[in-house]
Design a protein around this motif. Structure first.
Motif, mmCIF file in Angstrom:
data_model
loop_
_atom_site.group_PDB
_atom_site.id
_atom_site.type_symbol
_atom_site.label_atom_id
_atom_site.label_comp_id
_atom_site.label_asym_id
_atom_site.label_seq_id
_atom_site.Cartn_x
_atom_site.Cartn_y
_atom_site.Cartn_z
ATOM 1 N N LYS A 95 0.864 -1.183 0.000
ATOM 2 C CA LYS A 95 0.000 0.000 0.000
ATOM 3 C C LYS A 95 0.897 1.229 0.000
ATOM 4 O O LYS A 95 1.743 1.390 0.866
ATOM 5 N N ILE A 96 0.693 2.077 -1.009
ATOM 6 C CA ILE A 96 1.598 3.208 -1.196
ATOM 7 C C ILE A 96 0.810 4.512 -1.282
ATOM 8 O O ILE A 96 -0.216 4.592 -1.963
ATOM 9 N N GLY A 97 1.279 5.549 -0.567
ATOM 10 C CA GLY A 97 0.649 6.855 -0.584
ATOM 11 C C GLY A 97 1.411 7.816 -1.484
ATOM 12 O O GLY A 97 2.645 7.819 -1.490
ATOM 13 N N VAL A 98 0.679 8.633 -2.244
ATOM 14 C CA VAL A 98 1.314 9.563 -3.184
ATOM 15 C C VAL A 98 0.599 10.905 -3.170
ATOM 16 O O VAL A 98 -0.595 10.980 -2.898
ATOM 17 N N PHE A 99 1.347 11.968 -3.466
ATOM 18 C CA PHE A 99 0.715 13.262 -3.701
ATOM 19 C C PHE A 99 0.563 13.462 -5.203
ATOM 20 O O PHE A 99 1.081 12.692 -6.014
ATOM 21 N N VAL B 148 -0.820 2.989 4.958
ATOM 22 C CA VAL B 148 0.040 2.624 3.826
ATOM 23 C C VAL B 148 1.392 2.129 4.352
ATOM 24 O O VAL B 148 1.773 2.432 5.477
ATOM 25 N N ASP B 149 2.078 1.358 3.526
ATOM 26 C CA ASP B 149 3.401 0.843 3.895
ATOM 27 C C ASP B 149 4.502 1.841 3.556
ATOM 28 O O ASP B 149 5.490 1.968 4.285
ATOM 29 N N LEU B 150 4.321 2.528 2.436
ATOM 30 C CA LEU B 150 5.302 3.476 1.916
ATOM 31 C C LEU B 150 4.574 4.720 1.454
ATOM 32 O O LEU B 150 3.381 4.680 1.171
ATOM 33 N N GLY B 151 5.313 5.813 1.319
ATOM 34 C CA GLY B 151 4.687 7.008 0.778
ATOM 35 C C GLY B 151 5.704 7.971 0.206
ATOM 36 O O GLY B 151 6.824 8.082 0.712
ATOM 37 N N PHE B 152 5.326 8.645 -0.860
ATOM 38 C CA PHE B 152 6.141 9.732 -1.396
ATOM 39 C C PHE B 152 5.818 11.003 -0.630
ATOM 40 O O PHE B 152 4.652 11.360 -0.456
ATOM 41 N N LEU B 153 6.855 11.703 -0.181
ATOM 42 C CA LEU B 153 6.722 12.975 0.515
ATOM 43 C C LEU B 153 7.856 13.886 0.086
ATOM 44 O O LEU B 153 8.850 13.415 -0.488
ATOM 45 N N SER B 154 7.728 15.165 0.366
ATOM 46 C CA SER B 154 8.909 16.020 0.287
ATOM 47 C C SER B 154 9.630 15.895 1.619
ATOM 48 O O SER B 154 9.016 15.584 2.645
#
Length: 292
Positions: free
Chosen positions: A94-98, A141-147
């Motif tokens: 499960k991956i989070g993205v902006f 989520v397991d991972l996520g893109f962030l700044s």
């Protein structure tokens, strides 16, 4: 309490409805209601509030949810380890993205990763920086893109420095240096701005350079911001990645002083990941560092 009870609680918390949770889990609404009631009896307190508007979590339920997610994620990790020991590459990530990563990078990531790992199912959650950070911390989520600036205390591996640029209505620039927009030129214009949870890096740039902007337009998504700029309601700052394939007629310029947002991949426990999650994490690090 059983893992099924935890799954029922998690699903009800996410969906806000016994009937919809029942459809998702293949159970009856009465079975869902019974599972929640039994959970509450065993705990000694209520975890949900029932009303005509739907089901919401109590304060106790909100506090429990991250721990329930952790239990379910641990069960998923155990299943993946067993499959890996049997030579299988399976599991769920499960991956989070902006927004800009979702439109620019994610389609290629999903396609190329799936070609390598057909047995791994990927679930995507799109939101703001704040949404992704919350999902990571609470096990949604397991991972996520962030700044990097929005990650704060969440461990993050930097991937790409995305330059900030100034966006102006077409043909508007008629003063200052023709090759860039500096702080003094920005001071002369009204801005179209986004909420801080959406553009934290831009807000940081404005504060660091003591730029007190004027804005009557506070929107959430990138396209709305750029559309307002196109129609002459102000200027804005945007990460360069956002401006790829934008359909609106605007001009873009580098800014002085130069600045960027650093995009990275974040996870709460990067040293302790399920095999499928580790595969995705390493794949992103190996293939998308410094990729535009």
């Amino acid at each position: 309490m059983t893992l099924l009870t935890y799954q029922v609680f998690k699903t009800v918390a996410e969906i806000g409805s016994f009937h919809k949770a029942a459809d998702i889990l293949g159970l009856t609404p009465s079975a869902i209601s019974h599972a929640i009631s039994s959970m509450e009896s065993e705990l000694g307190f209520s975890v949900v509030t029932r009303s005509k508007a739907g089901i919401t979590l109590t304060n106790y339920g909100e506090h429990l949810l991250p721990y329930v997610n952790a239990v379910l994620n641990s069960d998923e990790s155990l299943k993946q380890v067993i499959d890996e020991m049997n030579g299988l590459k399976t599991g769920k990530v499960k991956i989070g993205v902006f927004s800009s990563v979702c439109t620019s990078w994610l389609p290629d990531i999903l396609k190329s990763f799936r070609e390598l790992y057909e047995g791994i199912h990927i679930e995507v959650f799109q939101g703001t920086y704040d949404d992704v950070a919350y999902w990571i911390k609470n096990g949604v989520v397991d991972l996520g893109f962030l700044s990097v600036s929005s990650a704060k205390d969440i461990p993050i591996q930097p991937l790409y420095c995305d330059p900030l640029i100034c966006v102006l209505p077409k043909g508007m620039k008629n003063s200052g240096n023709p090759d860039f927009v500096d702080i003094e030129e920005m001071r002369a214009h009204q801005f179209v701005t986004q909420r801080e949870c959406t553009d934290a890096d831009i807000q940081n740039f404005l504060k660091e350079n003591k730029l007190r902007i004027q804005s009557n337009y506070h929107v959430v998504d990138d396209l709305s911001t750029i559309r307002l700029v196109e129609k002459g309601f102000g200027i804005c700052l945007m990460p360069e990645l956002v401006m790829q394939d934008i359909p609106y007629e605007v001009d873009t310029y580098p800014i002085q002083p130069a600045a960027c947002r650093i995009i990275g991949i974040a996870a709460m426990n990067p040293d302790f990941m399920a095999p499928a999650v580790r595969s995705m994490y390493n794949y992103i690090l190996e293939n998308y560092k410094n990729v535009k």
